[in-house]
Motif scaffolding. Structure first.
Motif, PDB file in Angstrom:
ATOM      1  N   VAL A  10     125.290  41.100 173.510  1.00 30.46           N
ATOM      2  CA  VAL A  10     124.466  42.125 173.041  1.00 30.46           C
ATOM      3  C   VAL A  10     123.491  41.905 172.618  1.00 30.46           C
ATOM      4  N   CYS A  11     123.832  40.604 172.091  1.00 28.68           N
ATOM      5  CA  CYS A  11     122.453  40.126 171.114  1.00 28.68           C
ATOM      6  C   CYS A  11     122.750  38.997 171.119  1.00 28.68           C
ATOM      7  N   PRO A  12     120.710  38.062 170.100  1.00 32.32           N
ATOM      8  CA  PRO A  12     121.419  36.314 169.929  1.00 32.32           C
ATOM      9  C   PRO A  12     122.453  35.894 169.219  1.00 32.32           C
ATOM     10  N   ARG A  13     122.697  36.515 168.250  1.00 33.61           N
ATOM     11  CA  ARG A  13     124.196  36.255 167.416  1.00 33.61           C
ATOM     12  C   ARG A  13     125.600  35.805 169.265  1.00 33.61           C
ATOM     13  N   CYS A  14     125.671  36.613 169.433  1.00 36.52           N
ATOM     14  CA  CYS A  14     126.070  36.512 171.234  1.00 36.52           C
ATOM     15  C   CYS A  14     125.728  35.137 171.613  1.00 36.52           C
ATOM     16  N   ILE A  15     125.076  35.156 171.852  1.00 28.99           N
ATOM     17  CA  ILE A  15     124.242  34.163 172.562  1.00 28.99           C
ATOM     18  C   ILE A  15     125.150  32.986 172.084  1.00 28.99           C
ATOM     19  N   SER A  16     124.650  32.657 170.442  1.00 26.91           N
ATOM     20  CA  SER A  16     124.746  31.523 169.542  1.00 26.91           C
ATOM     21  C   SER A  16     126.538  31.395 169.768  1.00 26.91           C
ATOM     22  N   SER A  17     127.013  32.511 169.879  1.00 27.09           N
ATOM     23  CA  SER A  17     127.997  32.475 169.525  1.00 27.09           C
ATOM     24  C   SER A  17     128.690  31.938 170.958  1.00 27.09           C
ATOM     25  N   ILE A  18     128.816  32.356 171.940  1.00 28.58           N
ATOM     26  CA  ILE A  18     129.174  31.312 173.586  1.00 28.58           C
ATOM     27  C   ILE A  18     129.117  29.808 173.470  1.00 28.58           C
ATOM     28  N   GLU A  19     126.932  29.863 172.585  1.00 24.81           N
ATOM     29  CA  GLU A  19     126.663  28.522 173.399  1.00 24.81           C
ATOM     30  C   GLU A  19     127.615  27.895 172.403  1.00 24.81           C
ATOM     31  N   ASN A  20     128.560  28.257 170.833  1.00 22.32           N
ATOM     32  CA  ASN A  20     129.645  26.793 170.074  1.00 22.32           C
ATOM     33  C   ASN A  20     130.662  27.117 171.287  1.00 22.32           C
ATOM     34  N   ILE A  21     131.461  28.336 172.227  1.00 19.61           N
ATOM     35  CA  ILE A  21     132.522  28.162 172.499  1.00 19.61           C
ATOM     36  C   ILE A  21     131.982  26.823 174.098  1.00 19.61           C
ATOM     37  N   PHE A  22     131.205  27.225 174.268  1.00 16.84           N
ATOM     38  CA  PHE A  22     130.677  25.733 175.263  1.00 16.84           C
ATOM     39  C   PHE A  22     130.555  24.408 174.954  1.00 16.84           C
ATOM     40  N   LYS A  23     130.355  24.418 173.974  1.00 15.78           N
ATOM     41  CA  LYS A  23     130.049  23.304 173.351  1.00 15.78           C
ATOM     42  C   LYS A  23     131.201  23.225 173.151  1.00 15.78           C
ATOM     43  N   ASN A  24     131.838  23.367 172.160  1.00 12.69           N
ATOM     44  CA  ASN A  24     132.824  23.165 171.674  1.00 12.69           C
ATOM     45  C   ASN A  24     134.753  22.602 172.548  1.00 12.69           C
ATOM     46  N   LEU A  25     134.059  23.048 174.194  1.00 14.06           N
ATOM     47  CA  LEU A  25     135.005  23.212 175.380  1.00 14.06           C
ATOM     48  C   LEU A  25     133.972  22.040 176.140  1.00 14.06           C
ATOM     49  N   ASP A  26     133.571  21.737 176.036  1.00 12.45           N
ATOM     50  CA  ASP A  26     132.468  20.432 176.620  1.00 12.45           C
ATOM     51  C   ASP A  26     132.465  20.576 177.929  1.00 12.45           C
ATOM     52  N   ILE A  27     131.280  22.064 177.626  1.00 20.51           N
ATOM     53  CA  ILE A  27     131.272  22.131 179.218  1.00 20.51           C
ATOM     54  C   ILE A  27     129.962  22.394 179.296  1.00 20.51           C
ATOM     55  N   ALA A  28     128.976  21.420 180.142  1.00 22.39           N
ATOM     56  CA  ALA A  28     127.713  21.509 179.818  1.00 22.39           C
ATOM     57  C   ALA A  28     127.139  23.008 180.714  1.00 22.39           C
ATOM     58  N   LEU A  29     125.920  23.628 180.004  1.00 28.47           N
ATOM     59  CA  LEU A  29     125.803  25.006 180.202  1.00 28.47           C
ATOM     60  C   LEU A  29     124.230  24.529 180.744  1.00 28.47           C
ATOM     61  N   GLU A  30     123.732  24.934 181.827  1.00 31.33           N
ATOM     62  CA  GLU A  30     122.524  25.055 182.746  1.00 31.33           C
ATOM     63  C   GLU A  30     121.356  26.084 181.987  1.00 31.33           C
ATOM     64  N   ASN A  31     122.099  27.312 181.714  1.00 31.60           N
ATOM     65  CA  ASN A  31     121.085  28.193 181.530  1.00 31.60           C
ATOM     66  C   ASN A  31     122.006  29.476 180.703  1.00 31.60           C
ATOM     67  N   LEU A  32     121.705  30.002 179.598  1.00 31.62           N
ATOM     68  CA  LEU A  32     121.976  31.047 178.942  1.00 31.62           C
ATOM     69  C   LEU A  32     121.644  32.112 178.398  1.00 31.62           C
ATOM     70  N   GLU A  33     121.242  32.614 178.771  1.00 28.16           N
ATOM     71  CA  GLU A  33     120.771  34.276 178.444  1.00 28.16           C
ATOM     72  C   GLU A  33     122.052  35.091 178.318  1.00 28.16           C
ATOM     73  N   LEU A  34     121.705  36.633 177.988  1.00 28.67           N
ATOM     74  CA  LEU A  34     122.172  38.127 177.841  1.00 28.67           C
ATOM     75  C   LEU A  34     123.373  38.383 179.098  1.00 28.67           C
ATOM     76  N   GLY A  35     124.489  38.760 178.958  1.00 31.51           N
ATOM     77  CA  GLY A  35     124.876  38.380 180.293  1.00 31.51           C
ATOM     78  C   GLY A  35     125.632  37.832 180.815  1.00 31.51           C
ATOM     79  N   THR A  36     125.033  36.283 180.960  1.00 31.55           N
ATOM     80  CA  THR A  36     125.096  35.199 181.964  1.00 31.55           C
ATOM     81  C   THR A  36     125.253  34.104 181.727  1.00 31.55           C
ATOM     82  N   ALA A  37     126.070  33.247 181.904  1.00 28.44           N
ATOM     83  CA  ALA A  37     126.220  31.763 181.810  1.00 28.44           C
ATOM     84  C   ALA A  37     126.173  31.026 182.802  1.00 28.44           C
ATOM     85  N   ILE A  38     125.182  30.074 183.361  1.00 27.72           N
ATOM     86  CA  ILE A  38     124.954  29.315 184.507  1.00 27.72           C
ATOM     87  C   ILE A  38     125.112  27.864 183.886  1.00 27.72           C
TER      88      ILE A  38
END
Length: 190
Positions: A10-38
């Motif tokens: 719901v907010c930029p902090r959510c995006i940041s939190s999810i970005e950290n989760i992906f980094k911690n799991l070594d999953i590379a992201l192409e794009n991340l926005e509210l509601g969607t991760a590629i």
């Protein structure tokens, strides 16, 4: 690539939190926005399971069911519109959602009501009222400015809707010691 729909962003902090989760799991992201991760690559079942657990620990959830993905997209669109503070006076929620989802508003409205036990219009109004509460709390704008930014036809319309939803006038809310606000992903009918 793999597109994932994530509930409760719901907010930029959510995006940041999810970005950290992906980094911690070594999953590379192409794009991340509210509601969607590629992701850059498809995930294995094990990676997906680990990701689901990590997201759940932080209050997020991967949506696998298309209707739930559509509901989350609708919520994200409404949230972004309200948070943007640029709603025109003649804004039509039905046209906005239909244009952005490429679906008939009547089917969106029916699906939303059945799934969320609240109408799209009520959800939109409650999101706007939560934004009004936030803006009143910070005292950065006058009530007239807030009404203009959130597309109200008049100050009286905003005040009336605010009182109907909260039970308080905007000025009573400002004077209240306990300014009850709801998390944006937990908007409820009071």
């Amino acid at each position: 690539m793999m597109e994932l729909y994530i509930k409760n962003m719901v907010c930029p902090r959510c995006i940041s939190s999810i970005e950290n989760i992906f980094k911690n799991l070594d999953i590379a992201l192409e794009n991340l926005e509210l509601g969607t991760a590629i992701t850059r690559a498809s995930l294995t079942q094990e990676q997906l399971r680990e990701l689901e657990l990590a997201l759940k620990e932080q209050g997020f959830e991967i949506l696998k069911d298309y209707p739930l993905q559509l509901i989350e997209k609708i919520k994200t669109l409404i949230l972004q519109k309200v948070q943007g503070l640029d709603i025109e006076e003649h804004f039509k929620l039905s046209s906005f959602l239909s244009d952005h989802t490429h679906k008939e508003y009547s089917s969106l409205s029916k699906l939303f009501s059945q799934t969320e036990n609240i109408t799209l219009e009520q959800y939109y109004i409650f999101q706007k009222i939560e934004k009004v509460k936030e803006l009143l709390t910070y005292k950065e704008y006058s009530l007239t400015q807030i009404a203009d930014m959130l597309g109200y036809k008049s100050l009286q319309h905003l005040s009336s809707q605010f009182k109907k939803v909260t039970g308080l006038s905007p000025s009573q809310f400002q004077k209240a010691k306990n300014k009850l606000r709801y998390p944006l992903d937990k908007i409820i009918i009071s």
